[in-house]
Design a protein around this motif. Sequence first.
Motif, PDB file in Angstrom:
ATOM      1  N   PRO A  31       0.863  -1.127  -0.069  1.00 61.89           N
ATOM      2  CA  PRO A  31      -0.059  -0.012  -0.019  1.00 61.89           C
ATOM      3  C   PRO A  31       0.827   1.414  -0.022  1.00 61.89           C
ATOM      4  CG  PRO A  31      -0.122  -1.063   2.243  1.00 61.89           C
ATOM      5  CD  PRO A  31       0.748  -2.019   1.106  1.00 61.89           C
ATOM      6  N   THR A  32       0.332   2.393  -0.634  1.00 64.63           N
ATOM      7  CA  THR A  32       1.049   3.512  -0.517  1.00 64.63           C
ATOM      8  C   THR A  32       0.602   4.078   1.099  1.00 64.63           C
ATOM      9  OG1 THR A  32       0.500   3.951  -2.706  1.00 64.63           O
ATOM     10  CG2 THR A  32       0.852   5.849  -1.510  1.00 64.63           C
ATOM     11  N   VAL A  33       1.721   4.881   1.373  1.00 66.69           N
ATOM     12  CA  VAL A  33       1.756   5.284   2.709  1.00 66.69           C
ATOM     13  C   VAL A  33       2.157   6.762   2.991  1.00 66.69           C
ATOM     14  CG1 VAL A  33       2.464   4.685   5.371  1.00 66.69           C
ATOM     15  CG2 VAL A  33       2.310   2.802   3.389  1.00 66.69           C
ATOM     16  N   LYS A  34       1.212   7.485   3.842  1.00 58.85           N
ATOM     17  CA  LYS A  34       1.515   8.692   4.258  1.00 58.85           C
ATOM     18  C   LYS A  34       1.978   8.703   5.747  1.00 58.85           C
ATOM     19  CE  LYS A  34      -1.356  11.392   0.942  1.00 58.85           C
ATOM     20  NZ  LYS A  34      -0.109  11.904   0.453  1.00 58.85           N
ATOM     21  N   LEU A  35       2.969   9.501   6.104  1.00 59.78           N
ATOM     22  CA  LEU A  35       3.291   9.853   7.502  1.00 59.78           C
ATOM     23  C   LEU A  35       3.029  11.473   7.673  1.00 59.78           C
ATOM     24  CD1 LEU A  35       4.643   9.090  10.051  1.00 59.78           C
ATOM     25  CD2 LEU A  35       7.092   9.896   9.186  1.00 59.78           C
ATOM     26  N   VAL A  36       2.300  11.719   8.713  1.00 58.88           N
ATOM     27  CA  VAL A  36       1.735  12.809   8.927  1.00 58.88           C
ATOM     28  C   VAL A  36       2.197  13.282  10.257  1.00 58.88           C
ATOM     29  CG1 VAL A  36      -0.286  12.745   7.204  1.00 58.88           C
ATOM     30  CG2 VAL A  36      -0.468  12.411   9.551  1.00 58.88           C
ATOM     31  N   THR A  37       2.235  14.814  10.420  1.00 60.38           N
ATOM     32  CA  THR A  37       2.578  15.037  12.009  1.00 60.38           C
ATOM     33  C   THR A  37       1.505  14.843  13.005  1.00 60.38           C
ATOM     34  OG1 THR A  37       1.924  17.349  11.288  1.00 60.38           O
ATOM     35  CG2 THR A  37       4.140  16.866  11.104  1.00 60.38           C
TER      36      THR A  37
ATOM     37  N   SER B 241      -9.651  15.550   4.885  1.00 65.98           N
ATOM     38  CA  SER B 241      -9.590  15.606   3.559  1.00 65.98           C
ATOM     39  C   SER B 241      -8.974  14.509   2.863  1.00 65.98           C
ATOM     40  CB  SER B 241      -8.791  17.028   3.098  1.00 65.98           C
ATOM     41  OG  SER B 241      -8.891  17.147   1.710  1.00 65.98           O
ATOM     42  N   LEU B 242      -8.066  13.933   3.364  1.00 68.46           N
ATOM     43  CA  LEU B 242      -7.041  12.779   2.989  1.00 68.46           C
ATOM     44  C   LEU B 242      -8.271  11.443   2.860  1.00 68.46           C
ATOM     45  CD1 LEU B 242      -3.486  13.256   4.233  1.00 68.46           C
ATOM     46  CD2 LEU B 242      -4.344  13.369   1.930  1.00 68.46           C
ATOM     47  N   GLU B 243      -8.761  11.312   4.132  1.00 62.40           N
ATOM     48  CA  GLU B 243      -9.731  10.204   4.264  1.00 62.40           C
ATOM     49  C   GLU B 243     -10.747  10.329   3.456  1.00 62.40           C
ATOM     50  OE1 GLU B 243      -9.972   8.949   8.714  1.00 62.40           O
ATOM     51  OE2 GLU B 243      -8.921  10.905   8.860  1.00 62.40           O
ATOM     52  N   SER B 244     -11.435  11.582   3.123  1.00 66.50           N
ATOM     53  CA  SER B 244     -12.374  11.784   2.328  1.00 66.50           C
ATOM     54  C   SER B 244     -12.090  11.416   0.760  1.00 66.50           C
ATOM     55  CB  SER B 244     -13.199  13.253   2.172  1.00 66.50           C
ATOM     56  OG  SER B 244     -12.112  14.003   1.761  1.00 66.50           O
ATOM     57  N   ASP B 245     -10.665  11.480   0.480  1.00 71.42           N
ATOM     58  CA  ASP B 245      -9.923  11.216  -0.683  1.00 71.42           C
ATOM     59  C   ASP B 245      -9.667   9.561  -0.909  1.00 71.42           C
ATOM     60  OD1 ASP B 245     -10.298  13.830  -1.624  1.00 71.42           O
ATOM     61  OD2 ASP B 245      -8.081  14.433  -1.286  1.00 71.42           O
ATOM     62  N   GLY B 246     -10.156   8.889   0.220  1.00 68.47           N
ATOM     63  CA  GLY B 246      -9.861   7.559   0.144  1.00 68.47           C
ATOM     64  C   GLY B 246      -8.823   7.170   0.833  1.00 68.47           C
ATOM     65  N   TRP B 247      -7.918   7.932   1.521  1.00 68.20           N
ATOM     66  CA  TRP B 247      -6.962   7.556   2.393  1.00 68.20           C
ATOM     67  C   TRP B 247      -7.397   6.601   3.996  1.00 68.20           C
ATOM     68  CZ3 TRP B 247      -1.754   6.990   1.302  1.00 68.20           C
ATOM     69  CH2 TRP B 247      -1.443   7.750  -0.026  1.00 68.20           C
ATOM     70  N   ARG B 248      -7.089   5.849   4.323  1.00 67.71           N
ATOM     71  CA  ARG B 248      -7.374   4.868   5.665  1.00 67.71           C
ATOM     72  C   ARG B 248      -6.521   5.430   6.786  1.00 67.71           C
ATOM     73  NH1 ARG B 248      -6.999  -0.212   7.602  1.00 67.71           N
ATOM     74  NH2 ARG B 248      -5.833  -0.768   5.774  1.00 67.71           N
ATOM     75  N   LYS B 249      -7.168   5.857   7.662  1.00 69.59           N
ATOM     76  CA  LYS B 249      -5.953   6.163   8.893  1.00 69.59           C
ATOM     77  C   LYS B 249      -5.865   4.849   9.788  1.00 69.59           C
ATOM     78  CE  LYS B 249      -5.708   9.991  11.940  1.00 69.59           C
ATOM     79  NZ  LYS B 249      -6.295  11.283  12.323  1.00 69.59           N
ATOM     80  N   ILE B 250      -4.947   4.572   9.818  1.00 66.90           N
ATOM     81  CA  ILE B 250      -4.271   3.241  10.731  1.00 66.90           C
ATOM     82  C   ILE B 250      -3.621   3.599  12.195  1.00 66.90           C
ATOM     83  CG2 ILE B 250      -4.574   1.645   8.839  1.00 66.90           C
ATOM     84  CD1 ILE B 250      -1.600   1.738   8.946  1.00 66.90           C
ATOM     85  N   HIS B 251      -3.220   4.656  12.081  1.00 68.80           N
ATOM     86  CA  HIS B 251      -2.514   5.412  13.377  1.00 68.80           C
ATOM     87  C   HIS B 251      -2.787   6.940  13.067  1.00 68.80           C
ATOM     88  CE1 HIS B 251       0.760   6.773  15.563  1.00 68.80           C
ATOM     89  NE2 HIS B 251       0.610   5.885  16.256  1.00 68.80           N
TER      90      HIS B 251
ATOM     91  N   LEU C 259      -1.509   7.085   7.347  1.00 71.09           N
ATOM     92  CA  LEU C 259      -2.747   6.730   6.465  1.00 71.09           C
ATOM     93  C   LEU C 259      -2.475   5.921   5.213  1.00 71.09           C
ATOM     94  CD1 LEU C 259      -2.989   9.951   7.464  1.00 71.09           C
ATOM     95  CD2 LEU C 259      -5.083   9.619   6.373  1.00 71.09           C
ATOM     96  N   VAL C 260      -3.213   4.895   4.669  1.00 72.43           N
ATOM     97  CA  VAL C 260      -2.652   3.826   3.647  1.00 72.43           C
ATOM     98  C   VAL C 260      -3.613   3.999   2.717  1.00 72.43           C
ATOM     99  CG1 VAL C 260      -1.554   2.252   4.977  1.00 72.43           C
ATOM    100  CG2 VAL C 260      -3.898   2.085   4.714  1.00 72.43           C
ATOM    101  N   GLY C 261      -3.184   3.896   1.712  1.00 72.89           N
ATOM    102  CA  GLY C 261      -3.887   4.166   0.325  1.00 72.89           C
ATOM    103  C   GLY C 261      -4.136   2.664  -0.505  1.00 72.89           C
ATOM    104  N   THR C 262      -4.006   2.838  -1.654  1.00 74.84           N
ATOM    105  CA  THR C 262      -4.095   1.690  -2.498  1.00 74.84           C
ATOM    106  C   THR C 262      -2.643   0.972  -2.655  1.00 74.84           C
ATOM    107  OG1 THR C 262      -3.907   2.923  -4.630  1.00 74.84           O
ATOM    108  CG2 THR C 262      -6.170   2.375  -3.803  1.00 74.84           C
TER     109      THR C 262
END
Length: 142
Positions: free
Chosen positions: A108-114, A121-131, A135-138
Amino acid sequence: MTTVSAVSALLSLTGCSGYSGIAAVQRTAEAKDDIPAEIGSVNPNLPSGFRFLTEDAGVKYYAAESSDHATACIAVYPVDEPDQWFTGCSDGITGDREIVTVSHIGQPTVKLVTTGFDTRSLESDGWRKIHSNVLVGTVTRP
């Protein structure tokens, strides 16, 4: 006297608003925080002090940051496919934001955020927050 009070108030507000890093990384290290040896040995330039953040769908996520909180990294380790691990880092971090987005084919594509970053906004775009910081994507396809 009013000008001095206003300047003092402004200085005290700006002193309190500095970026203080990723909260999950600032805890005392535990045995679960040991990143797999292949990750640490391949890139000696990674910050030390990785902390385990979460595991989701057989993938472990770790993060680290520099002592001044200006650089942060994420390490992604698929337990069943350890040869597909990957990392990503970013520097110049001074406030709430997306730090880095990383991907690897078959993972999965992964985003690290502060800490404290508004991810709605990211979650409404389909990213899933796991922590709170991940966030993870497709899954990245070849």
